[in-house]
Design a protein around this motif. Structure first.
Motif, short mmCIF file in Angstrom:
data_model
loop_
_atom_site.label_atom_id
_atom_site.label_comp_id
_atom_site.label_asym_id
_atom_site.label_seq_id
_atom_site.Cartn_x
_atom_site.Cartn_y
_atom_site.Cartn_z
N PHE A 68 20.80 -20.98 47.27
CA PHE A 68 19.91 -21.78 47.37
C PHE A 68 18.69 -21.22 48.19
CE2 PHE A 68 23.53 -24.45 46.03
CZ PHE A 68 23.26 -24.73 44.69
N SER A 69 17.57 -21.67 47.95
CA SER A 69 16.54 -21.60 48.94
C SER A 69 16.75 -22.41 50.15
CB SER A 69 15.10 -21.67 48.34
OG SER A 69 15.09 -23.33 47.85
N PRO A 70 16.01 -22.24 51.11
CA PRO A 70 16.06 -23.02 52.43
C PRO A 70 15.69 -24.40 51.79
CG PRO A 70 15.27 -21.15 53.09
CD PRO A 70 15.32 -20.90 51.73
N GLU A 71 14.63 -24.81 51.25
CA GLU A 71 14.05 -25.93 50.68
C GLU A 71 15.05 -26.61 49.97
OE1 GLU A 71 12.48 -23.02 50.21
OE2 GLU A 71 10.91 -23.13 51.84
N CYS A 72 15.60 -25.94 49.02
CA CYS A 72 16.62 -26.60 48.05
C CYS A 72 17.90 -27.09 48.79
CB CYS A 72 17.02 -25.66 47.21
SG CYS A 72 18.23 -26.37 45.86
N THR A 73 18.49 -26.07 49.98
CA THR A 73 19.39 -26.71 50.73
C THR A 73 19.06 -27.88 51.55
OG1 THR A 73 20.11 -24.36 50.74
CG2 THR A 73 20.97 -25.51 52.68
N LEU A 74 17.96 -27.80 51.96
CA LEU A 74 17.45 -28.98 52.99
C LEU A 74 17.31 -30.28 52.17
CD1 LEU A 74 14.63 -27.86 55.43
CD2 LEU A 74 16.92 -28.41 55.89
N PHE A 75 16.85 -30.12 50.80
CA PHE A 75 17.03 -31.35 49.93
C PHE A 75 18.56 -31.70 49.64
CE2 PHE A 75 17.55 -32.93 45.64
CZ PHE A 75 16.89 -34.21 45.65
N PHE A 76 19.49 -30.93 49.53
CA PHE A 76 20.91 -31.35 49.00
C PHE A 76 21.39 -32.05 50.41
CE2 PHE A 76 20.81 -27.98 45.63
CZ PHE A 76 20.81 -28.90 44.52
N LEU A 77 21.15 -31.71 51.55
CA LEU A 77 21.66 -32.10 52.81
C LEU A 77 21.10 -33.50 53.10
CD1 LEU A 77 21.67 -28.86 55.15
CD2 LEU A 77 23.63 -30.35 54.15
N ALA A 78 19.70 -33.83 52.84
CA ALA A 78 19.06 -34.90 53.08
C ALA A 78 19.61 -35.89 52.21
CB ALA A 78 17.60 -34.61 52.74
N CYS A 79 20.14 -35.62 50.85
CA CYS A 79 20.83 -36.33 50.09
C CYS A 79 21.99 -37.10 50.54
CB CYS A 79 21.03 -35.81 48.45
SG CYS A 79 19.34 -35.51 47.59
N LEU A 80 22.56 -36.18 51.26
CA LEU A 80 23.99 -36.65 51.83
C LEU A 80 24.09 -37.60 52.94
CD1 LEU A 80 26.01 -33.49 51.19
CD2 LEU A 80 26.16 -35.57 49.91
N VAL A 81 22.95 -37.39 53.73
CA VAL A 81 22.72 -38.21 55.08
C VAL A 81 21.99 -39.50 54.81
CG1 VAL A 81 21.51 -38.00 57.03
CG2 VAL A 81 22.25 -35.94 56.34
#
Length: 81
Positions: A68-81
């Protein structure tokens, strides 16, 4: 609906893992994690009735993209927090 062949779960020695997954998913109610509504079995299968995942789940996308791109990774992480 997710279906798991009981013989395969037993052959992979994943019975405890599947039980823990089900228990955890039944306890968690979230907009960002798939919720389980019902679970039932027949002779050969375990069925989990879960929220609809239009577009596939994270595992599906990981298998197809591999990275995943860094932006996509950040999005997935933000959804979990």
């Amino acid at each position: 609906m997710k279906e798991m062949l009981k013989a395969r779960v037993m052959a992979k020695k994943s019975v405890d893992s599947v039980k823990r997954e089900l228990e955890l998913m039944q306890k968690i109610q979230s907009d960002f994690i798939v919720n389980v509504h019902w679970a039932f079995v027949d002779e050969n299968y375990l069925f989990l009735v879960m929220d609809l995942m239009e577009g596939g789940d994270l595992r599906f996308h990981h298998l197809h993209n591999r990275k995943f791109s860094p932006e996509c990774t950040l999005f997935f992480l933000a959804c979990l927090v």
